[in-house]
Design an enzyme around this catalytic site. Structure first.
Site, mmCIF file in Angstrom:
data_model
loop_
_atom_site.group_PDB
_atom_site.id
_atom_site.type_symbol
_atom_site.label_atom_id
_atom_site.label_comp_id
_atom_site.label_asym_id
_atom_site.label_seq_id
_atom_site.Cartn_x
_atom_site.Cartn_y
_atom_site.Cartn_z
ATOM 1 N N GLY A 69 0.808 -1.215 0.000
ATOM 2 C CA GLY A 69 0.000 0.000 0.000
ATOM 3 C C GLY A 69 0.843 1.268 0.000
ATOM 4 O O GLY A 69 0.561 2.212 -0.746
ATOM 5 N N THR A 70 1.869 1.298 0.825
ATOM 6 C CA THR A 70 2.681 2.515 0.949
ATOM 7 C C THR A 70 3.329 2.878 -0.388
ATOM 8 O O THR A 70 3.320 4.047 -0.796
ATOM 9 C CB THR A 70 3.755 2.319 2.049
ATOM 10 N N ASN A 150 -8.733 2.844 8.612
ATOM 11 C CA ASN A 150 -8.113 1.654 9.198
ATOM 12 C C ASN A 150 -8.177 1.617 10.719
ATOM 13 O O ASN A 150 -7.947 0.589 11.332
ATOM 14 C CB ASN A 150 -6.649 1.545 8.755
ATOM 15 N N GLN A 178 -8.032 -0.988 3.087
ATOM 16 C CA GLN A 178 -8.838 -1.699 4.096
ATOM 17 C C GLN A 178 -10.101 -2.346 3.522
ATOM 18 O O GLN A 178 -10.785 -3.083 4.226
ATOM 19 C CB GLN A 178 -9.202 -0.763 5.252
ATOM 20 N N SER A 198 -3.277 -4.176 -0.796
ATOM 21 C CA SER A 198 -2.104 -4.720 -0.107
ATOM 22 C C SER A 198 -2.449 -6.126 0.377
ATOM 23 O O SER A 198 -3.383 -6.303 1.170
ATOM 24 C CB SER A 198 -1.750 -3.805 1.071
ATOM 25 N N ALA A 199 -1.695 -7.128 -0.106
ATOM 26 C CA ALA A 199 -2.081 -8.535 0.097
ATOM 27 C C ALA A 199 -2.141 -8.961 1.560
ATOM 28 O O ALA A 199 -2.946 -9.818 1.922
ATOM 29 C CB ALA A 199 -1.099 -9.436 -0.655
ATOM 30 N N HIS A 200 -1.304 -8.346 2.401
ATOM 31 C CA HIS A 200 -1.261 -8.844 3.795
ATOM 32 C C HIS A 200 -2.512 -8.484 4.590
ATOM 33 O O HIS A 200 -2.711 -8.966 5.709
ATOM 34 C CB HIS A 200 0.015 -8.383 4.506
ATOM 35 N N THR A 235 12.766 -6.370 -10.700
ATOM 36 C CA THR A 235 12.259 -7.717 -11.010
ATOM 37 C C THR A 235 11.003 -7.991 -10.193
ATOM 38 O O THR A 235 10.984 -7.767 -8.981
ATOM 39 C CB THR A 235 13.348 -8.773 -10.696
ATOM 40 N N CYS A 323 1.685 1.286 12.778
ATOM 41 C CA CYS A 323 2.845 2.171 12.844
ATOM 42 C C CYS A 323 2.841 2.978 14.134
ATOM 43 O O CYS A 323 3.878 3.370 14.620
ATOM 44 C CB CYS A 323 2.834 3.126 11.657
HETATM 45 N N1 PLP Z 1 -3.422 2.565 3.827
HETATM 46 C C1 PLP Z 1 -4.157 1.990 4.803
HETATM 47 C C2 PLP Z 1 -5.560 2.447 5.007
HETATM 48 C C3 PLP Z 1 -3.609 0.987 5.614
HETATM 49 O O1 PLP Z 1 -4.346 0.433 6.575
HETATM 50 C C4 PLP Z 1 -2.265 0.585 5.373
HETATM 51 C C5 PLP Z 1 -1.642 -0.429 6.237
HETATM 52 O O2 PLP Z 1 -1.657 -0.338 7.443
HETATM 53 C C6 PLP Z 1 -1.546 1.198 4.342
HETATM 54 C C7 PLP Z 1 -2.160 2.187 3.587
HETATM 55 C C8 PLP Z 1 -0.134 0.811 4.037
HETATM 56 O O3 PLP Z 1 -0.095 -0.461 3.425
HETATM 57 P P1 PLP Z 1 1.231 -1.357 3.471
HETATM 58 O O4 PLP Z 1 1.332 -1.904 4.852
HETATM 59 O O5 PLP Z 1 0.972 -2.446 2.466
HETATM 60 O O6 PLP Z 1 2.368 -0.504 3.078
#
Ligand code: PLP
Length: 369
Positions: A69-70, A150, A178, A198-200, A235, A323
């Site tokens: 996501g970031t 989130n 989310q 974001s897959a996780h 890659t 975070c």
């Molecule tokens: N945006 C939201 C709303 C999120 O909840 C998160 C992850 O906590 C992110 C962005 C960032 O995603 P990633 O952990 O894949 O960098």
């Protein structure tokens, strides 16, 4: 141990692990190589792209793989703000810190004006304030508003915001991290222009994600190079990309029953807390994401170590985003909705693996603490 922090991350689905493991044993070619080993992994990457794009009802050419996501946020924000025609970014103070940091950094660098919309005590923006901002905007605006928060689960109507953006010819980026794999997001009706996954967050591996970039729009890349049709050099993380598509497919297959389960768990938890404890309320819109409940505990000097006490007892919850959960300072989201002085936040986020028994144990401990 009871894991109730599934908005921070989820455990991998065992079927996704087996699928990824099998691919890792069989394949190792670089998808950019023209020989057979490379062609095999190219097929794996393109099949994943086709799978994800068909779930979102968009074209495969509109999906670009990233590290999560970031990276999607940084690529889209830097890639748009570096364009001279974008003169203003309109966003909100409850966005994820990755979004706020990216906007802050690139708006300064490229001299773009930033407008923070106000949010109400549930964390919702006012669509009329957005319309008025867009009406008064001289150049082209980028609107960046998350689909679901989130921390407090508050939901945005992508359709309503998208329609307003179209009316004023503004671009619309929604942080869908989310809701991706949680809702049947369908982007075929042309909004948002940009979204991310974001897959996780949906039982896939960590460190892999994707951007959706509507075919009518172009973004300047962050990493210059040839992969991902010049949009993301490096890659490809082939195993994680394939596993992400598999995780998303599994999520879509079980989505209706998972959502039903989340609603049931949410109402069970809230009614149990309301019945068995005193003075507890909830942050955010209770009609928001079905998998998030953000509990507001009145601040006292006795409950400063609240989250740590849960951890010691083997129950994993958080105060906000991953975070900030390790830090003692209040969450910027709880501050933005004006609750930080009075309340401590405990975010509970369900996954398909959570049971009512887990929630009973959480409430028993909440009562003791
Ligand atoms: N945006 C939201 C709303 C999120 O909840 C998160 C992850 O906590 C992110 C962005 C960032 O995603 P990633 O952990 O894949 O960098």
């Amino acid at each position: 141990m009871i894991y109730l922090d599934n908005a921070a991350t989820t455990q991998m689905d065992t079927d996704v692990i087996s699928f990824m493991h099998e691919l890792m044993q069989k394949h190792y070619g670089n998808p950019s190589s023209i020989h057979a080993a490379g062609r095999q992994t190219r097929v794996i990457v393109e099949e994943a792209r086709t799978k994800i794009s068909s779930l979102l009802n968009v074209s495969p050419a509109e999906i670009f793989f990233t590290s999560g996501g970031t990276e999607g946020i940084y690529t889209i924000i830097s890639g748009l703000l570096s364009k001279p025609e974008i003169t203003k970014v309109i966003t909100s103070p409850t966005e994820h810190s990755a979004m706020l940091n990216a906007i802050n950094q690139y708006a300064k660098l490229y001299n773009v004006e930033v407008k923070m919309l106000s949010v109400d005590k549930e964390g919702s923006i006012d669509i009329n304030e957005l319309s008025a901002e867009l009406e008064n905007c001289k150049g082209k605006a980028l609107v960046s508003l998350m689909h679901a928060n989130n921390e407090i689960g508050t939901l945005l109507s992508i359709k309503k915001v998208g329609e307003v953006c179209k009316k004023y010819n503004a671009l619309f980026f929604s942080d869908t991290v989310q809701t991706m794999g949680k809702f049947k997001n369908d982007f075929s009706d042309d909004y948002p222009d940009f979204a991310i996954g974001s897959a996780h967050k949906f039982h896939g591996p960590k460190g892999v994600g994707f951007m959706y970039i509507n075919g009518n729009n172009k973004v300047n890349p962050l990493f210059i190079g040839s992969q991902e049709r010049n949009m993301r050099s490096g890659t490809e993380n082939i195993f994680s990309i394939a596993a992400m598509a598999k995780a998303m497919e599994i999520a879509y297959e079980g989505m209706d029953s998972t959502i039903e389960k989340f609603y049931e768990l949410k109402s069970y938890l809230i009614s149990k807390i309301d019945k068995e404890t005193k003075g507890i309320s909830y942050h955010g819109d209770v009609n928001g994401l079905p998998n998030i409940v953000n509990i507001a505990v009145p601040k006292t000097s006795n409950n400063e170590m609240l989250l740590m006490k849960f951890d010691i007892a083997g129950i994993m919850v958080s105060g906000g985003s991953a975070c900030s959960s390790g830090a003692l300072k209040d969450s910027h989201v709880i501050e933005a909705i004006g609750k930080a002085n009075e309340f401590r936040a405990i975010r509970i986020a369900f996954s398909k693996y959570i049971t009512k028994d887990d929630l009973d144990k959480f409430v028993d401990l909440l009562k003791t603490i």
